[in-house]
Design a protein around this motif. Structure first.
Motif: not given
Ligand SMILES: N/C(=N\O)NCCC[NH3+]
Ligand SMILES: [Mn+2]
Ligand SMILES: [Mn+2]
Length: 302
Positions: A21-36, A285-297
Motif C-alpha cells: 500500500x506504500x505507493x498509493x499513500x505516496x501518490x495520494x500525498x501528491x507526489x505526481x503534482x509535486x514532480x510536475x 514516512x510518506x512525506x519523507x519518501x515524497x521529499x526524497x523523490x523530489x530531491x533525486x529529481x
C-alpha cells in the motif's frame, strides 16, 4: 524531461502486510503534482496490477517464499522499466518491497549495461537462496542481480546477471547478516556503513562512493533507495527499522548529490509500509519518501 512513475504495490518479497500500500499513500500525498511542479512531465500509468500466483501454484524452492510470484512480478517490472528507459524516460518506481529492484535494475541494465548502482539501505539485501535464514526474497535482490552462486534457478532464469561488483556501492548499512558480510568481502563490494558516514560525513561518503563506481562520472546511475536507510525517528513506518540511520538531511544529500551528477537514469523508493505505525508516523514516512523523490529529481533548496 520525462519522469515515469511506476507505482508498484508489491509485498510478496517479505511477510508483513501493508508494504504493497506504500505507493498509493505516496501518490495520494501528491507526489505526481509535486514532480510536475519541479518541471517534470509525469506519465503515471496507475498502479501496476500483476498476475495472481496462488500459493498452491508457487513451487517450494528451498527456503524461498513466493518464488514464482516474486519472479513473475519482478520480470513484469523489468519489462516496464526497460520500456521506459528505452523511451528516454526516468522511471521512478515506488514500492513495495525491495525485491522489486531485481526488476527495476534489470530494466535499467537492458538499456545501460554499464550503469552503476547506488544502494541506499540499512541492509545489503545480498543473501542468496543458500545463505538466507528467512526465505524472504526482499533480502536477496542484489545476489540475483550479480548472478551469485545459488541464484541460477529456473524460476528466475529471465534475470541476465549484468551487474558486476565493481559497479555496485552501498550507503547506510548497519544490519548485515554474517553470510552477507562474507559475500561482501569475497566480492570486494564497496560499502559505506553508518560508521563511515559518521567518520567522513555524508558529503565525502557520496564523493567516495561515486569515485568507486563512476570515477569518470560517465556512467548512468541507478539509485535504489530503501526508506529504512533513514533513521527510524525520520521514517518509522517501514518493515525492518534499524536504529542509528541517516538523518533527514543525509538522506536528502545523497539524492541531491546524485541528481547533481546529471547521470541519474532510474530511481526506486521502496519499503514504505503504511500499515505499521500510527497515522502521524505513516504521514511522516510518506512525506519523507515524497521529499526524497523530489530531491533525486532535482528539487533544490535554493
Ligand atoms: N529491509 C530489508 N532489506 O533492505 N529487509 C530484509 C533484509 C534483512 N536482512
Ligand atoms: Mn532493502
Ligand atoms: Mn532495508
Amino acid at each position: 524531461p520525462f519522469s515515469f512513475s511506476c507505482k508498484t504495490p508489491f509485498s510478496a518479497g517479505q511477510r508483513k502486510a501493508g508494504v504493497d500500500k506504500g505507493p498509493i499513500h505516496l501518490v495520494e500525498a501528491g507526489l505526481v503534482d509535486q514532480l510536475t511542479e519541479i518541471g517534470w512531465k509525469v506519465k503515471f500509468d496507475g498502479h501496476h496490477q500483476f498476475e495472481e500466483v496462488s500459493a498452491a501454484d508457487d513451487p517450494q524452492i528451498g527456503k524461498l517464499r513466493n518464488p514464482r510470484l516474486v519472479s513473475r512480478v519482478t520480470e513484469a517490472v523489468a519489462k516496464a522499466v526497460g520500456e521506459h528507459v528505452q523511451n528516454g524516460e526516468l522511471p521512478v518506481t515506488l514500492g513495495g518491497d525491495h525485491s522489486l529492484a531485481m526488476g527495476t535494475i534489470s530494466g535499467t541494465l537492458s538499456k545501460y549495461p554499464d550503469a552503476c548502482v547506488i544502494w541506499v539501505d540499512a541492509h545489503a539485501d545480498i543473501n542468496t537462496p543458500e545463505t538466507t535464514d528467512s526465505g524472504n526474497i526482499h533480502g536477496m535482490p542484489v545476489s540475483f542481480l550479480l548472478g551469485l552462486e545459488g541464484t541460477k534457478i529456473p524460476e528466475f532464469s529471465w534475470i541476465k546477471p549484468l551487474l558486476t561488483p565493481d559497479r555496485l556501492v552501498y550507503i547506510g548499512l548497519r544490519d548485515i547478516d554474517d553470510g552477507e558480510k562474507k559475500i561482501l568481502k569475497e566480492h570486494n563490494i564497496k560499502a559505506f556503513s553508518m560508521h563511515e558516514v559518521d567518520k567522513y560525513g555524508i558529503g565525502k561518503v557520496v564523493e567516495l562512493a561515486l569515485d568507486h563506481v563512476n570515477a569518470k562520472r560517465d556512467r548512468p546511475i541507478h539509485l535504489s533507495f530503501d526508506v529504512d536507510a533513514m533513521d527510524p525517528t525520520v521514517a518509522p513506518s517501514t518493515g525492518t527499522p534499524v536504529r542509528g540511520g541517516l538523518t533527514f538531511r543525509e538522506g536528502h544529500y545523497i539524492c541531491e548529490a546524485v541528481q547533481e551528477t546529471g547521470l541519474l537514469v532510474a530511481f526506486d523508493l521502496v519499503e514504505v509500509n503504511p500499515s505499521l505505525a500510527d497515522a502521524a508516523s505513516v504521514q511522516a514516512t510518506v512525506a519523507v519518501g515524497c521529499s526524497l523523490v523530489r530531491a533525486a529529481l532535482g528539487e533544490t533548496l535554493l
